[in-house]
Design an enzyme around this catalytic site. Sequence first.
Site, PDB file in Angstrom:
ATOM      1  CB  CYS A  65       6.231  -5.612   9.116  1.00  0.00           C
ATOM      2  SG  CYS A  65       7.402  -4.750  10.193  1.00  0.00           S
ATOM      3  CB  CYS A  80      -0.537   1.243   9.706  1.00  0.00           C
ATOM      4  SG  CYS A  80      -0.265   2.917  10.238  1.00  0.00           S
ATOM      5  CB  CYS A  96       1.518  -2.363  13.838  1.00  0.00           C
ATOM      6  SG  CYS A  96       1.791  -1.929  12.113  1.00  0.00           S
ATOM      7  CD  GLU A 104      -2.399  -1.110   2.841  1.00  0.00           C
ATOM      8  OE1 GLU A 104      -2.488  -0.037   3.476  1.00  0.00           O
ATOM      9  OE2 GLU A 104      -2.843  -2.192   3.239  1.00  0.00           O
TER      10      GLU A 104
HETATM   11  N1  SAH Z   1       8.394   0.159  10.741  1.00  0.00           N
HETATM   12  C1  SAH Z   1       8.536   1.579  10.733  1.00  0.00           C
HETATM   13  C2  SAH Z   1       7.652   2.293   9.745  1.00  0.00           C
HETATM   14  C3  SAH Z   1       6.251   1.802   9.523  1.00  0.00           C
HETATM   15  S1  SAH Z   1       5.011   2.169  10.708  1.00  0.00           S
HETATM   16  C4  SAH Z   1       8.321   2.123  12.125  1.00  0.00           C
HETATM   17  O1  SAH Z   1       8.047   1.354  13.031  1.00  0.00           O
HETATM   18  O2  SAH Z   1       8.495   3.319  12.335  1.00  0.00           O
HETATM   19  C5  SAH Z   1       4.747   3.899  10.659  1.00  0.00           C
HETATM   20  C6  SAH Z   1       4.202   4.437  11.960  1.00  0.00           C
HETATM   21  O3  SAH Z   1       2.799   4.140  12.118  1.00  0.00           O
HETATM   22  C7  SAH Z   1       4.893   3.852  13.167  1.00  0.00           C
HETATM   23  O4  SAH Z   1       5.146   4.855  14.099  1.00  0.00           O
HETATM   24  C8  SAH Z   1       3.843   2.880  13.670  1.00  0.00           C
HETATM   25  O5  SAH Z   1       4.079   2.570  15.001  1.00  0.00           O
HETATM   26  C9  SAH Z   1       2.568   3.655  13.417  1.00  0.00           C
HETATM   27  N2  SAH Z   1       1.336   2.859  13.469  1.00  0.00           N
HETATM   28  C10 SAH Z   1       1.168   1.532  13.269  1.00  0.00           C
HETATM   29  N3  SAH Z   1      -0.125   1.192  13.420  1.00  0.00           N
HETATM   30  C11 SAH Z   1      -0.801   2.327  13.710  1.00  0.00           C
HETATM   31  C12 SAH Z   1      -2.178   2.625  13.946  1.00  0.00           C
HETATM   32  N4  SAH Z   1      -3.108   1.694  13.896  1.00  0.00           N
HETATM   33  N5  SAH Z   1      -2.508   3.920  14.202  1.00  0.00           N
HETATM   34  C13 SAH Z   1      -1.559   4.894  14.205  1.00  0.00           C
HETATM   35  N6  SAH Z   1      -0.261   4.666  13.971  1.00  0.00           N
HETATM   36  C14 SAH Z   1       0.120   3.400  13.726  1.00  0.00           C
END
Ligand code: SAH
Length: 341
Positions: free
Chosen positions: A109, A330, A116, A89
């Site tokens: 991942c 995400c 997440c 995505e």
């Molecule tokens: N793996 C990397 C980048 C991808 S996630 C990282 O961990 O930074 C990008 C961001 O979105 C991260 O801060 C993650 O923790 C956050 N994230 C994941 N699921 C989420 C959700 N449901 N709501 C808001 N932020 C979320």
Amino acid sequence: MENIYGYTMDMLEDYFTSIGEKKFKASQVYDWLYKKRVNSFDEMTNIGKDIREKLKQDFTMDKIKILTKQKGIDVSKYLFGLFDNNKIEAVLMYHDYGTSLCVSSQVGCNMSCAFCESGRLKKVRNLEAYEIVEQVLLIEEAEGVRISHIVMMGIGEPFDNYDNVIRFINIVNNDKGIAIGSRHITVSTCGIVPKIKEFSKLDKQVNLAISLHASNDELRRKLMPIDKAYPLELLMDTIKEYLRNDGRRVTFEYIMLKDVNDKEENAKELAKLIKGMNAYVNLIPYNETSHIEFKKSSKDTILKFYDILKKNGINVTIRREFGSTVSAACGQLRSNYEEGL
Ligand code: SAH
């Protein structure tokens, strides 16, 4: 055969040298690919026919496919099908300062963060550099816009696919190509210390974001298994080292999870943890998903948390909520698509 969109300028120059041609041909090809945006080698009319034939033998210009698209007022979300049928995505957000594209770096991942959605699918493979570049090209074409900012916050952990991510950055940052300035590119990591160290040595001013989400190890470990390998003290020391270079600053992302990490004491602890660093905190209202039981903190709680950080001299912002109407949080578009929603 290699995909040409995965080639940095340096790689393409080496290629031309290796076939006995002048290096500057690489700039000409970049111009066709990224400024004129042609779709075949035959359209590259200032490149001799023989060389075009050679290019056709050695490279493809094939692009991944857009499977579905959802459009909201200020956000468009794309699901792509890769050549091996995996799905990823990307999300385009319209801000008042421009457009920012959130790209994926892996299929699935392995970081297993509890909150997440992306990580519900374990890593199948890394994305190749061209698969990340093409997310940018296809969305610019489909939306009829120029993307001004890129954030690597889609599916995947960029620092678990370090070489391809750096290659991607080199390609989109190149002046002769898409030319997105390094200060307009942000890499987000859950905190893979050795790669943060390597990233510190990169001589580009690409922004670094750290997904922190907790103010102490006990809590962070429950949310993010990576904390067991690289606990907070080590992570913070590494970031301080990164910040020694002039002009660098770091963003800490902090998802606000109801009754989990949103208490006053968490705010105070967080302020202590990052006091004195050239950093700011981005408070993220959690995007609830149907598969995971976490809830988002109330507006009031988020504001209180914000105030405590402010009072303690921390730069802090609350992230504007994009995309909750189009399941932009995400990894949700892929999982909804697979469930036929
Ligand atoms: N793996 C990397 C980048 C991808 S996630 C990282 O961990 O930074 C990008 C961001 O979105 C991260 O801060 C993650 O923790 C956050 N994230 C994941 N699921 C989420 C959700 N449901 N709501 C808001 N932020 C979320």
